[in-house]
Write a protein that holds these residues in place. Structure first.
Motif, PDB file in Angstrom:
ATOM      1  N   VAL A 108     -18.526-172.096 -28.916  1.00 22.63           N
ATOM      2  CA  VAL A 108     -18.846-173.291 -28.133  1.00 22.63           C
ATOM      3  C   VAL A 108     -19.080-172.968 -26.659  1.00 22.63           C
ATOM      4  N   LEU A 109     -18.746-171.757 -26.239  1.00 26.24           N
ATOM      5  CA  LEU A 109     -18.928-171.367 -24.838  1.00 26.24           C
ATOM      6  C   LEU A 109     -20.226-170.592 -24.603  1.00 26.24           C
ATOM      7  N   ALA A 110     -21.010-170.369 -25.650  1.00 27.66           N
ATOM      8  CA  ALA A 110     -22.256-169.603 -25.498  1.00 27.66           C
ATOM      9  C   ALA A 110     -23.149-170.277 -24.456  1.00 27.66           C
ATOM     10  N   PRO A 111     -23.505-169.567 -23.364  1.00 29.70           N
ATOM     11  CA  PRO A 111     -24.173-170.230 -22.244  1.00 29.70           C
ATOM     12  C   PRO A 111     -25.699-170.155 -22.257  1.00 29.70           C
ATOM     13  N   GLY A 112     -26.298-169.453 -23.221  1.00 33.10           N
ATOM     14  CA  GLY A 112     -27.741-169.273 -23.208  1.00 33.10           C
ATOM     15  C   GLY A 112     -28.170-168.147 -22.283  1.00 33.10           C
ATOM     16  N   ASP A 113     -29.477-167.896 -22.246  1.00 33.61           N
ATOM     17  CA  ASP A 113     -29.994-166.759 -21.487  1.00 33.61           C
ATOM     18  C   ASP A 113     -29.612-166.792 -20.014  1.00 33.61           C
ATOM     19  N   GLU A 114     -29.741-167.954 -19.374  1.00 31.51           N
ATOM     20  CA  GLU A 114     -29.470-168.026 -17.943  1.00 31.51           C
ATOM     21  C   GLU A 114     -27.991-167.794 -17.649  1.00 31.51           C
ATOM     22  N   GLY A 115     -27.129-168.388 -18.480  1.00 30.96           N
ATOM     23  CA  GLY A 115     -25.699-168.183 -18.303  1.00 30.96           C
ATOM     24  C   GLY A 115     -25.294-166.740 -18.546  1.00 30.96           C
ATOM     25  N   ASN A 116     -25.890-166.109 -19.552  1.00 33.84           N
ATOM     26  CA  ASN A 116     -25.595-164.698 -19.818  1.00 33.84           C
ATOM     27  C   ASN A 116     -26.052-163.816 -18.669  1.00 33.84           C
ATOM     28  N   PHE A 117     -27.212-164.132 -18.112  1.00 34.68           N
ATOM     29  CA  PHE A 117     -27.709-163.349 -16.973  1.00 34.68           C
ATOM     30  C   PHE A 117     -26.725-163.437 -15.801  1.00 34.68           C
ATOM     31  N   LYS A 118     -26.262-164.645 -15.487  1.00 38.51           N
ATOM     32  CA  LYS A 118     -25.348-164.824 -14.360  1.00 38.51           C
ATOM     33  C   LYS A 118     -23.999-164.164 -14.624  1.00 38.51           C
ATOM     34  N   PHE A 119     -23.567-164.162 -15.890  1.00 37.34           N
ATOM     35  CA  PHE A 119     -22.315-163.513 -16.287  1.00 37.34           C
ATOM     36  C   PHE A 119     -22.354-162.031 -15.929  1.00 37.34           C
ATOM     37  N   SER A 143     -31.061-161.755 -25.808  1.00 39.56           N
ATOM     38  CA  SER A 143     -32.420-161.640 -26.330  1.00 39.56           C
ATOM     39  C   SER A 143     -33.207-160.585 -25.571  1.00 39.56           C
ATOM     40  N   PRO A 144     -34.282-160.068 -26.182  1.00 48.45           N
ATOM     41  CA  PRO A 144     -35.141-159.134 -25.439  1.00 48.45           C
ATOM     42  C   PRO A 144     -35.664-159.738 -24.138  1.00 48.45           C
ATOM     43  N   GLU A 145     -35.905-161.045 -24.145  1.00 46.74           N
ATOM     44  CA  GLU A 145     -36.400-161.709 -22.940  1.00 46.74           C
ATOM     45  C   GLU A 145     -35.345-161.699 -21.836  1.00 46.74           C
ATOM     46  N   CYS A 146     -34.096-161.942 -22.224  1.00 47.55           N
ATOM     47  CA  CYS A 146     -33.004-161.897 -21.243  1.00 47.55           C
ATOM     48  C   CYS A 146     -32.787-160.475 -20.749  1.00 47.55           C
ATOM     49  N   ALA A 151     -32.393-155.991 -16.855  1.00 49.61           N
ATOM     50  CA  ALA A 151     -32.748-154.614 -16.511  1.00 49.61           C
ATOM     51  C   ALA A 151     -33.069-154.443 -15.031  1.00 49.61           C
ATOM     52  N   ASP A 152     -33.294-155.558 -14.330  1.00 51.93           N
ATOM     53  CA  ASP A 152     -33.552-155.488 -12.887  1.00 51.93           C
ATOM     54  C   ASP A 152     -32.260-155.286 -12.089  1.00 51.93           C
ATOM     55  N   ILE A 153     -31.107-155.496 -12.726  1.00 52.56           N
ATOM     56  CA  ILE A 153     -29.828-155.302 -12.052  1.00 52.56           C
ATOM     57  C   ILE A 153     -29.494-153.814 -12.081  1.00 52.56           C
ATOM     58  N   ALA A 170     -35.846-152.217 -31.933  1.00 50.40           N
ATOM     59  CA  ALA A 170     -37.200-151.699 -31.718  1.00 50.40           C
ATOM     60  C   ALA A 170     -37.907-152.460 -30.601  1.00 50.40           C
ATOM     61  N   GLU A 171     -37.707-153.787 -30.581  1.00 49.72           N
ATOM     62  CA  GLU A 171     -38.340-154.597 -29.549  1.00 49.72           C
ATOM     63  C   GLU A 171     -37.773-154.279 -28.168  1.00 49.72           C
ATOM     64  N   MET A 172     -36.468-154.028 -28.115  1.00 50.24           N
ATOM     65  CA  MET A 172     -35.845-153.690 -26.832  1.00 50.24           C
ATOM     66  C   MET A 172     -36.314-152.336 -26.317  1.00 50.24           C
ATOM     67  N   VAL A 173     -36.445-151.373 -27.216  1.00 45.05           N
ATOM     68  CA  VAL A 173     -37.000-150.072 -26.832  1.00 45.05           C
ATOM     69  C   VAL A 173     -38.417-150.245 -26.302  1.00 45.05           C
ATOM     70  N   GLN A 174     -39.191-151.065 -26.999  1.00 40.63           N
ATOM     71  CA  GLN A 174     -40.586-151.284 -26.619  1.00 40.63           C
ATOM     72  C   GLN A 174     -40.701-151.922 -25.239  1.00 40.63           C
ATOM     73  N   GLN A 175     -39.852-152.925 -24.959  1.00 45.08           N
ATOM     74  CA  GLN A 175     -40.001-153.697 -23.730  1.00 45.08           C
ATOM     75  C   GLN A 175     -39.207-153.139 -22.550  1.00 45.08           C
ATOM     76  N   CYS A 176     -38.076-152.474 -22.832  1.00 46.74           N
ATOM     77  CA  CYS A 176     -37.200-152.045 -21.741  1.00 46.74           C
ATOM     78  C   CYS A 176     -36.778-150.587 -21.820  1.00 46.74           C
ATOM     79  N   GLY A 177     -37.261-149.862 -22.812  1.00 43.13           N
ATOM     80  CA  GLY A 177     -36.797-148.499 -23.034  1.00 43.13           C
ATOM     81  C   GLY A 177     -37.078-147.541 -21.900  1.00 43.13           C
ATOM     82  N   ASN A 178     -38.036-147.874 -21.051  1.00 48.39           N
ATOM     83  CA  ASN A 178     -38.338-147.025 -19.896  1.00 48.39           C
ATOM     84  C   ASN A 178     -37.521-147.424 -18.667  1.00 48.39           C
ATOM     85  N   ARG A 179     -36.666-148.455 -18.828  1.00 45.47           N
ATOM     86  CA  ARG A 179     -35.873-148.943 -17.693  1.00 45.47           C
ATOM     87  C   ARG A 179     -34.372-148.807 -17.925  1.00 45.47           C
ATOM     88  N   ILE A 180     -33.929-149.017 -19.149  1.00 46.14           N
ATOM     89  CA  ILE A 180     -32.518-148.827 -19.466  1.00 46.14           C
ATOM     90  C   ILE A 180     -32.403-148.074 -20.793  1.00 46.14           C
TER      91      ILE A 180
END
Length: 300
Positions: A108-119, A143-146, A151-153, A170-180
Motif C-alpha cells: 500500500v506504500l508503493a509510490p510509483g515512478d516519481e516517488g521511487n525516484f525521490k526515494f 521500471s526501465p523508464e524510471c 541513472a542521472d544520479i 534486456a531492456e535495461m541493458v539496452q537503455q541504460c547499460g552504457n550508463r550503469i
C-alpha cells in the motif's frame, strides 16, 4: 561492482540472536571461493528483520574479514525514506563500499515512478555512497523508464534485476547499460543474462555454491560457453529447490547439508519440511557438490 557479489545468510542461534562466528566463517568461505564482493543483509540475509545495530555489526565483521580484498555491500530493506536513511547512515560508518537498496516493499506504500525516484535521490544526496538498486518488489517495480532518470544520479551505479524477468533485464541493458551496471538476479538464467549484457550477479545460490557461480562467470568471461552451459545445468536444480516460500530457511538447510554452519531463520521463518529437505539434498547431488551416499536429512 561487477562480477560475482556473493549473498550472505544471517546465522541465528536458538534464541534468534546473530551467530557472529558462523557469519565470519561464511565470509571466509566465500573469499576462498573467489567471489568479487560480499553482500550483507539482503533478502538472502533476512535484512528486513535485522535491526540497524545488527546490520551494522555484520557489515563491520565482513569489512574486517575481507580486509579490502573485495567490496562489502550493505542491504537496506526499509519501508520509508526516513527509515532507509537512518539505516544507511548507520552502516555507512562501518566501511562498506556500497548500499543495495530495495524499494518500499509494503504494497500500500508503493509510490510509483516519481516517488521511487525521490526515494533514491534523497538517500544518494544525504549518504553519498554508491547505490545498487535492488529491483525485487513485484508490486513496486523500478521500471526501465524510471531507471533512465535514476541513472542521472551520480551515486546510482548499478541495478540488481530480480523477479525472474529476463526481458526487463534486456531492456535495461539496452537503455541504460552504457550508463550503469546491470547485475543479474535471474537466478535460474544466469548464463543467458550474462550473454545479453549483465555484468555479473548477486544471487541466492551464491550463498550455497559460490564455487559454481564463480566458475560459471569465469567461464563466460573467457568465452568458454560450453562449460558455462554445463554449469547452468548443475546450478539450476539448486535454484529450483530453494525457490518459493520460506526461501531463507531452504538456503540455510542447503548450506547445512553441505557441512557448513548456517543457523536458523528468525521467526516467523520455519524449518523446511522433510520433503523440502529431500528435494534440496537431491538438488545438491545433481549439482555434484554432495555425494549421493551421504547421510539423509531425515537422520539429522
Amino acid at each position: 561492482m561487477k562480477g560475482i557479489i556473493a549473498t550472505t545468510v544471517t546465522p541465528f542461534d536458538e534464541r534468534e540472536e546473530v551467530d557472529e562466528v558462523a557469519f565470519v566463517e561464511q565470509v571466509r568461505y566465500m573469499l576462498a571461493a573467489g567471489v568479487d564482493g560480499i553482500s550483507v543483509g539482503g533478502s538472502t540475509g533476512e535484512g528486513a528483520v535485522l535491526t540497524d545495530e545488527e546490520l551494522s555489526r555484520l557489515c563491520a565483521l565482513a569489512v574486517a574479514e575481507t580486509d579490502g580484498r573485495v567490496p562489502v555491500v550493505a542491504g537496506i530493506i526499509r519501508n520509508c525514506t526516513r527509515d532507509a536513511l537512518r539505516t544507511a547512515k548507520a552502516v555507512a560508518t562501518t566501511g562498506v563500499k556500497a548500499l543495495m537498496i530495495t524499494p518500499v516493499h509494503y504494497h500500500v506504500l508503493a509510490p510509483g515512478d516519481e516517488g521511487n525516484f525521490k526515494f533514491y535521490q534523497k538517500i544518494a544526496e544525504e549518504i553519498g555512497l554508491p547505490i545498487i538498486i535492488y529491483n525485487v518488489v513485484p508490486h513496486n517495480v523500478i521500471s526501465p523508464e524510471c531507471l533512465i532518470k535514476l541513472a542521472d544520479i551520480p551515486e546510482i551505479v548499478a541495478i540488481k534485476q530480480s523477479g525472474g524477468d529476463i526481458h526487463k533485464l534486456a531492456e535495461m541493458v539496452q537503455q541504460c547499460g552504457n550508463r550503469i551496471i546491470v547485475m543479474s538476479a535471474v537466478d535460474d538464467l544466469l548464463f543467458p543474462t550474462y550473454v545479453i549484457g549483465a555484468q555479473g550477479s548477486i544471487v541466492a545460490p551464491s550463498a550455497i555454491i559460490p564455487e559454481l557461480i564463480v566458475e560459471q562467470w569465469q567461464a563466460y568471461l573467457r568465452k568458454d560457453y560450453q562449460s558455462a552451459e554445463v554449469l547452468h545445468q548443475r546450478i539450476l536444480p539448486v535454484v529450483q529447490a530453494i525457490s518459493g516460500v520460506n526461501f531463507p530457511a531452504k538456503i540455510k538447510e542447503a548450506i547445512r547439508q553441505l557441512g557448513r554452519s548456517s543457523g536458523i531463520t528468525r521467526s516467523p521463518g520455519i524449518e523446511p519440511t522433510q520433503s523440502e529437505k529431500e528435494k534440496i539434498r537431491n538438488a545438491l547431488v545433481a549439482a555434484g557438490v554432495l555425494q549421493p551416499n551421504c547421510v539423509s536429512p531425515t537422520s539429522m
